[in-house]
Every structure is written in C-alpha cells, then in structure tokens.
Design a protein around this motif. Structure first.
Motif, PDB file in Angstrom:
ATOM      1  N   TRP A 215       8.795   7.189   5.085  1.00  0.00           N
ATOM      2  CA  TRP A 215       8.061   8.508   5.077  1.00  0.00           C
ATOM      3  C   TRP A 215       7.100   8.573   3.919  1.00  0.00           C
ATOM      4  CZ3 TRP A 215       8.049  11.542   8.935  1.00  0.00           C
ATOM      5  CH2 TRP A 215       9.044  11.595   9.894  1.00  0.00           C
ATOM      6  N   SER A 216       7.341   7.849   2.820  1.00  0.00           N
ATOM      7  CA  SER A 216       6.209   7.797   1.865  1.00  0.00           C
ATOM      8  C   SER A 216       4.802   7.227   2.200  1.00  0.00           C
ATOM      9  CB  SER A 216       6.723   6.783   0.694  1.00  0.00           C
ATOM     10  OG  SER A 216       7.029   5.743   0.958  1.00  0.00           O
ATOM     11  N   THR A 217       5.032   6.342   3.433  1.00  0.00           N
ATOM     12  CA  THR A 217       3.732   6.104   4.148  1.00  0.00           C
ATOM     13  C   THR A 217       2.760   7.151   4.518  1.00  0.00           C
ATOM     14  OG1 THR A 217       4.975   4.078   5.005  1.00  0.00           O
ATOM     15  CG2 THR A 217       2.921   4.572   6.128  1.00  0.00           C
ATOM     16  N   MET A 218       3.251   8.320   4.529  1.00  0.00           N
ATOM     17  CA  MET A 218       2.475   9.613   4.815  1.00  0.00           C
ATOM     18  C   MET A 218       1.761   9.787   3.803  1.00  0.00           C
ATOM     19  SD  MET A 218       3.005   9.970   8.062  1.00  0.00           S
ATOM     20  CE  MET A 218       2.104  11.531   8.284  1.00  0.00           C
ATOM     21  N   GLY A 219       1.737   9.355   2.787  1.00  0.00           N
ATOM     22  CA  GLY A 219       1.146   9.684   1.396  1.00  0.00           C
ATOM     23  C   GLY A 219       0.705   8.437   0.811  1.00  0.00           C
ATOM     24  N   ILE A 220       1.326   8.178  -0.294  1.00  0.00           N
ATOM     25  CA  ILE A 220       0.955   6.818  -1.021  1.00  0.00           C
ATOM     26  C   ILE A 220       2.312   5.952  -1.118  1.00  0.00           C
ATOM     27  CG2 ILE A 220       0.130   5.718  -3.035  1.00  0.00           C
ATOM     28  CD1 ILE A 220      -1.541   8.201  -3.752  1.00  0.00           C
ATOM     29  N   ASP A 221       2.689   4.898  -0.499  1.00  0.00           N
ATOM     30  CA  ASP A 221       4.051   4.389  -0.475  1.00  0.00           C
ATOM     31  C   ASP A 221       4.164   3.637  -1.806  1.00  0.00           C
ATOM     32  OD1 ASP A 221       2.676   1.754  -0.642  1.00  0.00           O
ATOM     33  OD2 ASP A 221       2.939   1.291   1.456  1.00  0.00           O
ATOM     34  N   SER A 222       5.477   3.258  -1.809  1.00  0.00           N
ATOM     35  CA  SER A 222       5.923   2.970  -3.122  1.00  0.00           C
ATOM     36  C   SER A 222       5.398   1.664  -3.657  1.00  0.00           C
ATOM     37  CB  SER A 222       7.685   2.736  -2.991  1.00  0.00           C
ATOM     38  OG  SER A 222       7.742   1.590  -1.935  1.00  0.00           O
ATOM     39  N   GLU A 223       4.886   0.668  -2.860  1.00  0.00           N
ATOM     40  CA  GLU A 223       4.306  -0.388  -3.394  1.00  0.00           C
ATOM     41  C   GLU A 223       3.030  -0.047  -3.953  1.00  0.00           C
ATOM     42  OE1 GLU A 223       4.361  -3.940  -0.717  1.00  0.00           O
ATOM     43  OE2 GLU A 223       6.013  -3.238   0.235  1.00  0.00           O
ATOM     44  N   THR A 224       2.228   0.770  -3.142  1.00  0.00           N
ATOM     45  CA  THR A 224       0.821   1.128  -3.596  1.00  0.00           C
ATOM     46  C   THR A 224       1.111   1.991  -5.035  1.00  0.00           C
ATOM     47  OG1 THR A 224       0.123   1.248  -1.503  1.00  0.00           O
ATOM     48  CG2 THR A 224      -1.256   2.259  -3.131  1.00  0.00           C
ATOM     49  N   ARG A 225       2.253   2.826  -4.915  1.00  0.00           N
ATOM     50  CA  ARG A 225       2.272   3.724  -6.287  1.00  0.00           C
ATOM     51  C   ARG A 225       2.736   2.663  -7.463  1.00  0.00           C
ATOM     52  NH1 ARG A 225       5.382   7.114  -3.020  1.00  0.00           N
ATOM     53  NH2 ARG A 225       7.356   6.400  -4.062  1.00  0.00           N
ATOM     54  N   SER A 226       3.446   1.681  -7.227  1.00  0.00           N
ATOM     55  CA  SER A 226       4.024   0.738  -8.246  1.00  0.00           C
ATOM     56  C   SER A 226       2.637  -0.084  -8.620  1.00  0.00           C
ATOM     57  CB  SER A 226       4.722  -0.199  -7.677  1.00  0.00           C
ATOM     58  OG  SER A 226       5.356  -1.191  -8.703  1.00  0.00           O
ATOM     59  N   LEU A 227       1.841  -0.396  -7.726  1.00  0.00           N
ATOM     60  CA  LEU A 227       0.376  -1.356  -8.334  1.00  0.00           C
ATOM     61  C   LEU A 227      -0.401  -0.239  -8.932  1.00  0.00           C
ATOM     62  CD1 LEU A 227      -1.326  -3.479  -7.893  1.00  0.00           C
ATOM     63  CD2 LEU A 227      -2.283  -2.671  -5.960  1.00  0.00           C
ATOM     64  N   LEU A 228      -0.348   0.952  -8.780  1.00  0.00           N
ATOM     65  CA  LEU A 228      -1.477   1.732  -9.506  1.00  0.00           C
ATOM     66  C   LEU A 228      -0.783   2.260 -10.990  1.00  0.00           C
ATOM     67  CD1 LEU A 228      -2.246   4.558  -6.669  1.00  0.00           C
ATOM     68  CD2 LEU A 228      -3.969   2.834  -7.695  1.00  0.00           C
ATOM     69  N   LEU A 229       0.458   2.320 -11.124  1.00  0.00           N
ATOM     70  CA  LEU A 229       1.089   2.482 -12.305  1.00  0.00           C
ATOM     71  C   LEU A 229       0.999   1.133 -13.256  1.00  0.00           C
ATOM     72  CD1 LEU A 229       4.235   4.668 -11.287  1.00  0.00           C
ATOM     73  CD2 LEU A 229       2.152   5.451 -12.375  1.00  0.00           C
ATOM     74  N   LYS A 230       1.053   0.004 -12.571  1.00  0.00           N
ATOM     75  CA  LYS A 230       0.722  -1.119 -13.603  1.00  0.00           C
ATOM     76  C   LYS A 230      -0.495  -1.384 -13.784  1.00  0.00           C
ATOM     77  CE  LYS A 230       4.853  -3.105 -11.496  1.00  0.00           C
ATOM     78  NZ  LYS A 230       5.415  -4.571 -10.634  1.00  0.00           N
ATOM     79  N   ASP A 231      -1.641  -1.039 -12.984  1.00  0.00           N
ATOM     80  CA  ASP A 231      -2.967  -1.286 -13.046  1.00  0.00           C
ATOM     81  C   ASP A 231      -3.764  -0.034 -13.405  1.00  0.00           C
ATOM     82  OD1 ASP A 231      -5.596  -1.956 -12.658  1.00  0.00           O
ATOM     83  OD2 ASP A 231      -5.040  -3.567 -10.917  1.00  0.00           O
TER      84      ASP A 231
END
Length: 448
Positions: A215-231
């Motif tokens: 369901w998170s795919t409808m926004g920003i999924d967990s992998e992408t959020r994790s990448l953004l928080l690290k980078d």
C-alpha cells in the motif's frame, strides 16, 4: 540471452545518431504538445468566464484537476515502471492518448466546463503513468555520460512543445469560437504520430521483475523512503525540484490573468507572452546540457535561481506600469491573429523579454536536478525515484493551486494588482539562491 546482452551500452551509437533516443524525443514532444494545448484551452475558457460572467476564477480548480492524478498515481506508476517493461508502458500510454483525444472532442461538443475538466483529469492520469517510464528509461538505454545532453534535448523539446501547445491554444480559440471540437482532429493525428514514434524506443531490461505491491507503493515505498533518509543530497534535490514546480504551477495561470485582466491583452497575445517562457527554457536546457557534459553541474542551479529571482522582481515591477492599451482599443486593433506576434507597446515588449529570460534561467536550473535524480538512485529504484519525484513535484503544484486561489481572493479584497504574486514567488526562490550550493558531481564514464 537478456535484452541487455543483446544491446550492451558499449555498443550503442553516438547519442545524436541513436534512433531510439530520437524516437523517445518525438514521442514525448507530441505528448507534451497535446497536454499543453488542451490544458491551456481549458485555462483560457476559465479566464474568459471571469471577465464575461463575473464569476470566480476556475483556473485553480482546473490546475488542481490536472495535478491530483499525479499525486495519487505517481507512486503507483513508479512501481509499475520498475516491475514491467518501460517501453511497453510508453507505447500503452500513447495509445491511451488517442482515446483521450477522442473524448476531448466529445467534451468540447457539450460546451460545458465539467466534461472538459473530466477529460483534463484523464489526460493528466495518462501523463502521470507515462512520466516514470519516460525518464526512467533514459539511464537504462543511454550511457550515463550522455545523460546531461540527452536531458537537455528532452527538456528543450518538451518546452518547445509547451510553446507551440500554449501559443496554439490562444490562436485556435480565436480562430474557432464556439467550435473548439475541431482542434481534436489535429490532436488525434499527433497522438497517432507519437504512438508510431514510440515503437522506435529500444527494449531495456525490466528493472525489478516481480516487485511486490504494498500500500505504501501508492505514495513513496519503504525502500525509496529509506534511500532518501540515508542520502540527504537526493532528498534535497527532490525538495528543491518541488519548490521549482510549485513556482511553475503558479506562473502559467498568473501570466494568463496578468495578460488578460491586468494588461488587457487578447487571448492570443497572452498565450504568446506565456509561451516566451518556453522559448527561454528551451535555450536554457540545451545550454545546461552542453555545459554540464560529463558531470552534474550544480553551479547552474545557483545561477538559474538568481536569474529567476531577478526576473520575477522585474515582472512585479511591470505590474505598476499600467495596462498596455485600453480593452476597447485592443479589441479593435487586434483583429488579425498574425498581428499578435508583434508587441504593440513597450510594456508588452518588456514583459515578453523578461519572461523569455525567466524561462532561460529555469532551463539552467532544472536540467542538473533531473540528471541527478536519474543517475544517483540504484538501477532497481530508478522508476520509483522518478515516481517519487513526480509525486513530490505535483504535491507542490497542488499547493500552488491553493496558494494562487488564496492570493486571488486577497488581491480582489484589497484591490491589489495580481502582479503582487510575482514578488511572493521571488521570495520563495530566494532562499535556494542564497543557501543551496552543493558541489558538482562527475558522471560514470562508459567506454564506447
């Protein structure tokens, strides 16, 4: 044998001799043309209603209708483009564009705003799905060190399409009063041309086959959020890009109401004034691609930000200059559409010149951001990152529609000229010019 083994990057032809690259360029050019022709027609219908019927300006509603599908579907489109063939998605979107052009003809026949807004929503939904595949396929089918020039060409042709789409809207509305459905014949034809051009785009490997839906795919999924928080660098690029599109979302309706309502220009002259920004952006994008060469040149972002701030201040100043002509005299003298190409006052000359410069600096500003968002994420997340970019950008554009509506009410309440909004936008961009100065980054080099 995989598709990548069939067409390894080291065997790709030079960028400007690559038929796949030009197929993608032609495809997105005509798609952008149709989007902006139809959107500008709807905005002009809304602006005309304000003057003729003394109703509230419906342009913010039209802009929100166009923006909301990007908010709702960009994340899903990014997931879909990483899970499936981006080439197949591109072709499917172009076929959908033909169907939507047919529906636009029916909407114009009704003569009511609601059907036009429904079709506008469908058009933006198609564009939301097209976006991640369009930008995500570039790093898959091109060398990394070709991406600055490729993005310069893609952005340039996109804004050339915006020029012709926006300018054509003003002309066809004056040429076919009450018969706007006739424009759909042309829109259907160019949708077919774009579909044929999409067949030239080469196949690329699916980024992540079988990627599961959450369901998170409808926004920003967990992998992408994790990448953004690290980078944080990537996160900052996304936020700066969103601010840019927030400002861009306000500029188009602002120029429309500034030209028609404040300077008393005709619809064709107002569309040409808005299209001047597209001319400038085209030159800015090409120059940014050539200057950048094999690096992400963030110095251009700083130069672009200062240029945008200065030109916005100039447009604010023009608001105190006064109307170019009286409304009655313009209606009498502006009888020929071709005469619209020649400004009839010093103010109109100045406004077109400054808007062209504003577009030029916007082109310098946006290309490095686009290249960074394409090259920095890992291959398995490029589509989702583009989807996240679209989502955040269009949240900015939705907020811009609300901002424009609030400012319209305030200006009407206090009898302020709408050119005050140019000053507010300059103050929004100013912090980026002052404080956002990341270092340039080299792009990976792949030997031929």
């Amino acid at each position: 044998m995989t598709e990548m083994e069939l067409t390894p990057k080291k065997e790709l032809p030079p960028l400007y001799h690559d038929s796949s690259f030009w197929g993608m360029t032609v495809t997105q050019f005509w798609g952008a043309f149709n989007d902006n022709l139809y959107k500008q027609l709807v905005l002009l219908v809304c602006a005309q209603q304000v003057l003729l019927e003394q109703t509230n300006d419906k342009q913010p509603i039209a802009l929100a209708v166009f923006a909301l599908p990007f908010v709702f579907f960009s994340g899903l489109a990014g997931w879909f483009s990483d899970r499936n063939s981006k080439r197949t998605i591109i072709i499917g979107c172009k076929v959908a564009e033909i169907v939507i052009a047919l529906l636009a003809m029916a909407a114009f026949f009704t003569g009511h705003l609601l059907p036009l807004l429904v079709v506008l929503g469908l058009l933006s939904t198609q564009s939301a799905i097209f976006g991640p595949a369009k930008y995500g396929i570039l790093p898959e089918m091109l060398r990394d060190d070709d991406l600055p020039q490729a993005n310069g060409v893609i952005q340039m042709t996109t804004f050339v399409a915006i020029i012709f789409g926006m300018a054509s809207a003003g002309f066809v509305k004056q040429a076919f009063p009450g018969e706007l459905w006739k424009t759909s014949y042309f829109c259907i034809a160019i949708a077919v041309i774009g579909t044929i051009a999409s067949l030239w785009v080469r196949k690329t490997p699916v980024a992540q086959p079988g990627l599961s839906f959450r369901w998170s795919t409808m926004g920003i999924d967990s992998e992408t959020r994790s990448l953004l928080l690290k980078d944080r660098q990537l996160l900052n690029v996304l936020l700066v890009s969103s601010v840019f599109w927030f400002v861009g979302g306000i500029i188009q309706p602002l120029v429309n109401i500034f030209g028609i309502g404040q300077l008393h220009l005709s619809e064709s002259r107002t569309s040409l004034m808005a299209a001047c920004m597209g001319v400038g952006i085209s030159f800015g994008c090409i120059l940014a691609g050539r200057i950048s060469r094999k690096r992400v040149n963030f110095t251009l972002v700083t130069v672009g930000a200062w240029g945008i701030v200065i030109t916005l201040f100039a447009m604010f100043g023009f608001g105190w200059w006064g109307p170019a002509e009286s409304l009655e005299s313009l209606k009498e003298t502006d009888t020929s559409l071709w005469k619209s190409f020649i400004p009839e006052s010093a103010l109109e000359w100045a406004a077109r010149s400054v808007l062209t410069l504003m577009g030029f600096f916007a082109g310098l500003f946006v290309v490095p951001l686009q290249v960074e968002l394409q090259t920095r994420p890992p291959k398995s997340q490029k589509g989702r990152m583009i989807g996240a970019m679209n989502l955040i950008n269009w949240i900015g554009i939705v907020i811009s529609a609300l901002f424009f509506q609030i400012f319209t009410v305030i200006c009407n309440l206090f009898h302020w000229p709408m050119s005050q909004v140019f000053l507010a936008l300059a103050l929004v961009i100013l912090p980026i010019a002052l404080f956002y100065h990341p270092k340039d980054e080299a792009l990976a080099h792949e030997s031929p």
